[in-house]
Design an enzyme around this catalytic site. Sequence first.
Site, PDB file in Angstrom:
ATOM      1  CD  GLN A 110      -8.241  -2.731 -12.001  1.00  0.00           C
ATOM      2  OE1 GLN A 110      -7.464  -3.655 -12.147  1.00  0.00           O
ATOM      3  NE2 GLN A 110      -8.162  -1.923 -10.968  1.00  0.00           N
ATOM      4  N   GLY A 117      -9.175   3.279  -8.532  1.00  0.00           N
ATOM      5  CA  GLY A 117      -8.369   4.403  -8.989  1.00  0.00           C
ATOM      6  C   GLY A 117      -8.413   4.579 -10.505  1.00  0.00           C
ATOM      7  CG  HIS A 144      -3.097   1.288  -2.450  1.00  0.00           C
ATOM      8  ND1 HIS A 144      -1.741   1.065  -2.519  1.00  0.00           N
ATOM      9  CD2 HIS A 144      -3.642   0.505  -3.414  1.00  0.00           C
ATOM     10  CE1 HIS A 144      -1.479   0.177  -3.471  1.00  0.00           C
ATOM     11  NE2 HIS A 144      -2.614  -0.169  -4.031  1.00  0.00           N
ATOM     12  CB  SER A 167       2.637   2.185  -9.381  1.00  0.00           C
ATOM     13  OG  SER A 167       2.722   0.795  -9.646  1.00  0.00           O
ATOM     14  CB  SER A 168       2.441  -1.859  -5.622  1.00  0.00           C
ATOM     15  OG  SER A 168       1.240  -1.482  -4.990  1.00  0.00           O
ATOM     16  CG  LEU A 222      -1.924  -1.164   1.292  1.00  0.00           C
ATOM     17  CD1 LEU A 222      -2.810  -1.013   2.528  1.00  0.00           C
ATOM     18  CD2 LEU A 222      -2.784  -1.264   0.034  1.00  0.00           C
ATOM     19  CD  GLN A 234      -5.190  -8.567 -10.994  1.00  0.00           C
ATOM     20  OE1 GLN A 234      -6.200  -8.825 -10.342  1.00  0.00           O
ATOM     21  NE2 GLN A 234      -4.718  -7.342 -11.085  1.00  0.00           N
TER      22      GLN A 234
HETATM   23  P1  AMP Z   1      -3.540  -2.271  -6.835  1.00  0.00           P
HETATM   24  O1  AMP Z   1      -3.134  -2.629  -5.451  1.00  0.00           O
HETATM   25  O2  AMP Z   1      -2.422  -1.784  -7.687  1.00  0.00           O
HETATM   26  O3  AMP Z   1      -4.385  -3.341  -7.482  1.00  0.00           O
HETATM   27  O4  AMP Z   1      -4.488  -1.006  -6.676  1.00  0.00           O
HETATM   28  C1  AMP Z   1      -5.639  -1.040  -5.869  1.00  0.00           C
HETATM   29  C2  AMP Z   1      -6.505   0.146  -6.179  1.00  0.00           C
HETATM   30  O5  AMP Z   1      -5.799   1.356  -5.926  1.00  0.00           O
HETATM   31  C3  AMP Z   1      -6.912   0.197  -7.677  1.00  0.00           C
HETATM   32  O6  AMP Z   1      -8.248   0.648  -7.760  1.00  0.00           O
HETATM   33  C4  AMP Z   1      -5.944   1.195  -8.238  1.00  0.00           C
HETATM   34  O7  AMP Z   1      -6.420   1.840  -9.401  1.00  0.00           O
HETATM   35  C5  AMP Z   1      -5.816   2.165  -7.086  1.00  0.00           C
HETATM   36  N1  AMP Z   1      -4.574   2.924  -7.205  1.00  0.00           N
HETATM   37  C6  AMP Z   1      -3.318   2.426  -7.300  1.00  0.00           C
HETATM   38  N2  AMP Z   1      -2.426   3.424  -7.471  1.00  0.00           N
HETATM   39  C7  AMP Z   1      -3.139   4.575  -7.498  1.00  0.00           C
HETATM   40  C8  AMP Z   1      -2.804   5.946  -7.663  1.00  0.00           C
HETATM   41  N3  AMP Z   1      -1.547   6.339  -7.859  1.00  0.00           N
HETATM   42  N4  AMP Z   1      -3.794   6.862  -7.633  1.00  0.00           N
HETATM   43  C9  AMP Z   1      -5.094   6.472  -7.459  1.00  0.00           C
HETATM   44  N5  AMP Z   1      -5.472   5.191  -7.304  1.00  0.00           N
HETATM   45  C10 AMP Z   1      -4.515   4.263  -7.317  1.00  0.00           C
END
Ligand code: AMP
Length: 282
Positions: A155, A149, A37, A187-188, A33, A61
């Site tokens: 997505q 996001g 997030h 981003s992670s 996170l 995925q």
């Molecule tokens: P993930 O853990 O990458 O699958 O992301 C989980 C949720 O967080 C998804 O809905 C992503 O689109 C959102 N998310 C990830 N990074 C960002 C960001 N930089 N800004 C906004 N939402 C994000």
Amino acid sequence: MTPIRLREGIRKVVAGLQGNGSTVGFVPTMGALHRGHLQVIDIALSQCDHVVVSIYVNPTQFNDAKDLETYPRDLGADVELLLPYGEKVTVFAPDSSEVYGEHVASISYDFQGLEKVMEGSFRPGHFEGVGTVLKLLFKIVQPDKGFFGEKDFQQLQIIRKLVEIENIPIEIIGVPIQRESDGLALSSRNRKLSEAHRNAAPLLHSILQQVRSDFGKKDILSIHKWVADQFQKAPLLNLEYFEIAQTIDLEPVQKIQQGRQYRAFLAVFAGDVRLIDNIALI
Ligand code: AMP
């Protein structure tokens, strides 16, 4: 804040909250996170009484086994980051058998073309995996609203289509992209970047900003050429795709039509780390 591991456990918590008249928002994540997030969670909490955050790295995925294997995982650090939310947030961290049962496999989906372009064409099976895990998670959690996001804009549109196709009574809300101060979308995967690649990566956003400013002034073909040229000049970044598409159906376009909305999208390899970003054009 002890993560709930079992589907019956989370179902009980959500049913109890809803039974008391509380609204429940849902923020599905794959963990590792970051502030992006947290922003999604904050917006969810501004619209709902309680938020369930799921942390689950969904194998179906991933079209690249190495990406799945090296995806950052640290449940302890994730829970720590969520501690300040106290009782307003419940963490659901299931393993695959809780989500999928015995067979970890994707359902076949027709998202009416949304899955065929951009991420869909470069990551075969990715959106079927996303659709499958969300259908299963929605069924387990049964929230009132789901928050996603715009960082993963394709997505987000696919999930809107998923709830329509599957007739799932959940409202889907999009949340704006959260960025580092130099413009890199959080981003992670950013934590896998080398220092040199991290320093090069803000170019994605600055190129998208220039595209936004040129949009409507230059023709789309010359914007494509300009973007390709910029990445030619950036030795650490490899452009996988750049596309300008209609916001509503993600149909790539060559010509702008009045009254429609458009977004620009790109995917880039920084070494072996794949980064995506997008921007609203009008
Ligand atoms: P993930 O853990 O990458 O699958 O992301 C989980 C949720 O967080 C998804 O809905 C992503 O689109 C959102 N998310 C990830 N990074 C960002 C960001 N930089 N800004 C906004 N939402 C994000």
